[in-house]
Design an enzyme around this catalytic site. Structure first.
Site, PDB file in Angstrom:
ATOM      1  N   HIS A  13       9.407  -0.006 -14.068  1.00  0.00           N
ATOM      2  CA  HIS A  13       8.989  -0.182 -12.529  1.00  0.00           C
ATOM      3  C   HIS A  13       7.437   0.882 -11.710  1.00  0.00           C
ATOM      4  CE1 HIS A  13      10.805   0.088  -8.341  1.00  0.00           C
ATOM      5  NE2 HIS A  13      10.064   0.908  -8.140  1.00  0.00           N
ATOM      6  N   HIS A  15       4.563   2.106  -9.125  1.00  0.00           N
ATOM      7  CA  HIS A  15       3.648   2.067  -8.117  1.00  0.00           C
ATOM      8  C   HIS A  15       2.279   2.079  -8.566  1.00  0.00           C
ATOM      9  CE1 HIS A  15       6.889   0.883  -4.902  1.00  0.00           C
ATOM     10  NE2 HIS A  15       7.678   1.871  -6.255  1.00  0.00           N
ATOM     11  N   LYS A  99      10.616  -9.383  -7.135  1.00  0.00           N
ATOM     12  CA  LYS A  99      11.307  -8.473  -6.748  1.00  0.00           C
ATOM     13  C   LYS A  99      11.575  -7.956  -5.176  1.00  0.00           C
ATOM     14  CE  LYS A  99      11.729  -3.774  -5.907  1.00  0.00           C
ATOM     15  NZ  LYS A  99      11.972  -2.450  -6.630  1.00  0.00           N
ATOM     16  N   HIS A 136      15.663  -4.134  -4.597  1.00  0.00           N
ATOM     17  CA  HIS A 136      15.275  -2.599  -4.703  1.00  0.00           C
ATOM     18  C   HIS A 136      17.045  -3.132  -3.992  1.00  0.00           C
ATOM     19  CE1 HIS A 136      14.182   1.086  -2.575  1.00  0.00           C
ATOM     20  NE2 HIS A 136      15.426   1.073  -2.132  1.00  0.00           N
ATOM     21  N   HIS A 174      15.815   1.390 -10.211  1.00  0.00           N
ATOM     22  CA  HIS A 174      16.161   3.152  -9.791  1.00  0.00           C
ATOM     23  C   HIS A 174      17.537   2.796  -9.722  1.00  0.00           C
ATOM     24  CE1 HIS A 174      15.307   0.835  -6.412  1.00  0.00           C
ATOM     25  NE2 HIS A 174      13.909   1.113  -6.500  1.00  0.00           N
ATOM     26  N   ASP A 247       9.425   4.559 -11.478  1.00  0.00           N
ATOM     27  CA  ASP A 247       9.244   4.513  -9.960  1.00  0.00           C
ATOM     28  C   ASP A 247       8.545   5.206  -9.570  1.00  0.00           C
ATOM     29  OD1 ASP A 247       9.341   3.438  -7.516  1.00  0.00           O
ATOM     30  OD2 ASP A 247      11.428   4.188  -6.818  1.00  0.00           O
TER      31      ASP A 247
HETATM   32  C1  NCD Z   1       8.311   3.336  -2.777  1.00  0.00           C
HETATM   33  C2  NCD Z   1       6.923   3.879  -2.817  1.00  0.00           C
HETATM   34  O1  NCD Z   1       6.657   4.744  -2.744  1.00  0.00           O
HETATM   35  O2  NCD Z   1       6.237   2.360  -2.663  1.00  0.00           O
HETATM   36  N1  NCD Z   1       9.236   4.728  -3.283  1.00  0.00           N
HETATM   37  C3  NCD Z   1      10.091   5.692  -3.532  1.00  0.00           C
HETATM   38  O3  NCD Z   1      10.680   6.510  -3.016  1.00  0.00           O
HETATM   39  N2  NCD Z   1      10.520   5.039  -4.398  1.00  0.00           N
HETATM   40  C4  NCD Z   1       8.989   2.862  -3.303  1.00  0.00           C
HETATM   41  C5  NCD Z   1      10.359   1.907  -3.726  1.00  0.00           C
HETATM   42  O4  NCD Z   1      10.518   1.721  -5.308  1.00  0.00           O
HETATM   43  O5  NCD Z   1      11.183   2.026  -2.973  1.00  0.00           O
HETATM   44 ZN    ZN Z   2       9.620   2.087  -6.508  1.00  0.00          ZN
END
Ligand code: NCD
Ligand code: ZN
Length: 345
Positions: A13, A15, A99, A136, A174, A247
């Site tokens: 996971h 970003h 997702k 999520h 998460h 995450d």
């Molecule tokens: C994530 C993001 O910033 O894209 N933020 C987070 O707090 N984890 C989005 C997510 O996974 O919820």
């Molecule tokens: Zn995330």
């Protein structure tokens, strides 16, 4: 000298964003991780296989030359997602998961799902072809306390969904609560969960006690200490249903340090050092490989990575930068508030 060699880990996971931010962060994940499940919550989101293919090309182009990193792409499920497009993306190998963001649950989730009934045709198709759904797991109802949103999601969305389509493989992304851990444990293999690095380390005091600390704010928000301990127990147990999803979610500092700051914690740089620290504290260094390198691929039906990485305990604390500079601006690195002696390599 203490050291540990494990299969190269993966991040289930992650970003990576786009543009200058992507350029600034991707090398940090590629250094330690072989593969990552790439979250599709760009603006606009990655909704079609075509979008996913072109986003993957941008990631590959942003990688350092010597990198050996395989981004596994996901689609952002909307009420307009076409089951045939999803099936084609799975067949071609262009997507590894879909997702589900409940609309409004987190960063860039405006296009998410408001009425789950509307996406049942896509979910049924995914169950048929064996494509996993990453979830999520928080409700967005403003009546529900933010610390209860995961538990309420399990009862009101996830359990009915599991009953309706039991063959659908689901990853609860998460997980942050004892209820999440218990729910995963009460199911057979079709349900897995990722656990982040930071939720093994902080509880909600990090965000709120003695001042408000935006760099510890993420979604799902960190919970009470008892929940953190439950997550540690799950991650270090060797149970194949739990695996690493950092995450890691970079936001530039001005968007975190403001009256209404963004959710997200950047851990791509120091995750492996921190995990070695946590697993050692739990007397479970022998379970780190399962959590970071074996359980995830097994859930996704993939082989673990062939390469290995070593973690070595140093005499002096490992120096991670307080922040990194990216073309998009500075990004603060997660500070565990203790010294770490485990270094990669
Ligand atoms: C994530 C993001 O910033 O894209 N933020 C987070 O707090 N984890 C989005 C997510 O996974 O919820
Ligand atoms: Zn995330």
């Amino acid at each position: 000298m203490k050291s540990l060699t494990i299969r190269r880990p993966d991040d289930w996971h992650l970003h990576l964003r786009d543009g200058e931010m992507l350029q600034g962060v991707v090398g940090h994940s590629a250094r330690d991780f072989g593969r990552a499940i790439i979250m599709p919550n760009l603006v606009p989101p990655v909704v079609s296989v075509k979008d996913a293919v072109s986003y993957r090309e941008r990631i590959m182009a942003a990688l350092p030359k010597d990198a050996n990193f395989n981004p596994l792409m996901t689609l952002y499920l909307t009420e307009n997602t076409n089951p045939a497009d999803v099936a084609a993306g799975h067949a071609s190998g262009d997507i590894t998961a879909v997702k589900l963001y409940p609309a409004g649950a987190t960063t860039n989730s405006q296009s998410g799902v408001s009425n789950i009934e509307k996406v049942y045709p896509v979910l049924e198709k995914m169950a048929q072809i064996g494509l996993p759904l990453c979830v999520h797991g928080e409700v967005t109802d403003s009546q529900i306390d933010i610390f209860d949103r995961e538990a309420v999601f399990i009862d009101t969305v996830l359990e009915p969904l599991r009953k309706r389509i039991p063959e659908l493989r689901i990853v609860m992304e998460h997980v942050t609560t004892q209820q999440g851990v218990d729910y995963v444990r009460s199911n057979e293999m079709g349900l897995g969960a990722t656990i982040t690095t930071h939720h093994l380390i902080i509880n909600r005091n990090a965000i709120l006690a003695g001042g408000i600390r935006p760099h510890y704010y993420c979604l799902p928000v960190a919970k009470r200490e008892g929940h953190r301990l439950a997550l540690r127990q799950a991650a270090t147990s060797g149970d194949p249903r739990f695996f690493l999803g950092t995450d890691s979610a970079p936001h530039v500092d001005p968007l975190k340090e403001t009256a209404c700051g963004c959710a997200g914690i950047f851990t791509a740089i120091n995750t492996m050092s921190l995990l070695a620290h946590v697993f050692e504290e739990e007397d479970a260094l022998d379970k780190l490989e399962a959590f970071a390198s074996l359980n995830g691929p097994a859930f996704y039906g993939l082989e673990p990575n062939d390469e290995k990485i070593s973690l070595t305990m140093q005499d002096k604390p490992v120096n991670y930068p307080e922040k990194i500079e990216t073309g998009a601006g500075p990004v603060t690195v997660f500070d565990p508030m203790f010294d770490v002696y485990w270094a990669v390599g």
